[in-house]
Design a protein around this motif. Structure first.
Motif, PDB file in Angstrom:
ATOM      1  N   GLU A  58       0.846  -1.207   0.000  1.00 32.61           N
ATOM      2  CA  GLU A  58       0.000   0.000   0.000  1.00 32.61           C
ATOM      3  C   GLU A  58       0.875   1.248   0.000  1.00 32.61           C
ATOM      4  OE1 GLU A  58      -4.060   1.590   0.301  1.00 32.61           O
ATOM      5  OE2 GLU A  58      -3.511  -0.514   0.509  1.00 32.61           O
ATOM      6  N   ARG A  93      -7.346   5.650  -3.608  1.00 33.96           N
ATOM      7  CA  ARG A  93      -6.501   4.587  -3.072  1.00 33.96           C
ATOM      8  C   ARG A  93      -5.420   4.276  -4.091  1.00 33.96           C
ATOM      9  NH1 ARG A  93      -8.129  -1.727  -2.296  1.00 33.96           N
ATOM     10  NH2 ARG A  93      -6.348  -2.373  -1.044  1.00 33.96           N
ATOM     11  N   TYR A  95      -1.972   1.406  -4.634  1.00 32.44           N
ATOM     12  CA  TYR A  95      -1.252   0.274  -4.082  1.00 32.44           C
ATOM     13  C   TYR A  95      -0.549  -0.478  -5.213  1.00 32.44           C
ATOM     14  CZ  TYR A  95      -5.488  -2.099  -5.673  1.00 32.44           C
ATOM     15  OH  TYR A  95      -6.538  -2.533  -6.442  1.00 32.44           O
TER      16      TYR A  95
END
Length: 231
Positions: A58, A93, A95
């Protein structure tokens, strides 16, 4: 038939950006965790033995400057190419996905909401051999036909509608390393509808023409020089 909006960008990022990004993502110092799945349910299913699991790391856009820098450049290219019309995007997000031989993903969507998008950066070097595979395949809503694919290549990323079914394939056993992609999950921050492609057409930047890929059977696939799968 619905629109399948996918755009492949090749050789559009600055070489210095690509070098720094790949050095960071392929570094042996980067922590990886065997805890990622590629189902619509996400990593909530990591303990389900029937769901494929692979490597994951992450990132924090505020702390990981290399990641935020490559995104800034990718986003600039996306806006310049007018890929998504007047949509303004925010990263919700980011990652890394890591796959070794045998760790194929599972067919899934990244989101079910409209105006959500995914950008995938392929962290591979010039010596990546097409025979190692590692493609990202895109399917129609019925999960019966492949509507296109993106082949890993240095200085390449792909942007697609997060509601499209897709799967990331692992490299074959001739490749002993980690097939790495950097994923950005995106959502629009305005309500303007994007300008989209039609007839399941994929396109590649900067100069590859669109190719209709509807109703494609896996047996009809051959690879073009620019990373498409075409019939």
């Amino acid at each position: 038939m619905r629109d399948y909006t996918v755009k492949i960008f090749s050789d559009v990022l600055e070489e210095d950006t690509v070098t720094k990004t790949n050095n960071f993502l392929l570094s042996k110092e980067l922590p990886w965790y065997f805890s990622q799945t590629s189902t619509t349910g996400g990593n909530q299913k990591v303990n389900d033995p029937t769901v494929p699991t692979f490597w994951y790391t992450e990132f924090d856009m505020k702390k990981d400057k290399v990641v935020s820098d490559v995104w800034d450049e990718m986003y600039s290219v996306i806006q310049t190419e007018d890929t998504l019309g007047s949509l303004e995007l925010e990263v919700v997000r980011t990652y890394g996905n890591g796959q070794t031989y045998g760790l194929n993903g599972q067919l899934h969507t990244d989101d079910e909401r409209p105006n959500t998008w995914t950008a995938l950066y392929y962290a591979v070097e010039d010596d990546w051999d097409v025979e190692w595979h590692g493609e990202t395949y895109f399917y129609d809503d019925d999960k019966e036909n492949v509507v296109g694919a993106c082949i890993p290549k240095r200085n390449r990323f792909v942007v697609f509608d997060s509601t499209i079914n897709h799967v990331g394939m692992a490299p074959n056993k001739q490749y002993n390393g980690l097939r790495v992609t950097l994923a950005f999950k995106l959502q629009s921050i305005n309500e303007t509808k994007p300008r989209v492609a039609t007839d399941a057409s994929f396109s590649s930047s900067p100069s590859t023409p669109s190719n209709g890929m509807s109703d494609m059977d896996m047996g009809d696939i051959e690879v073009s020089d620019d990373g498409f799968v075409v019939s």
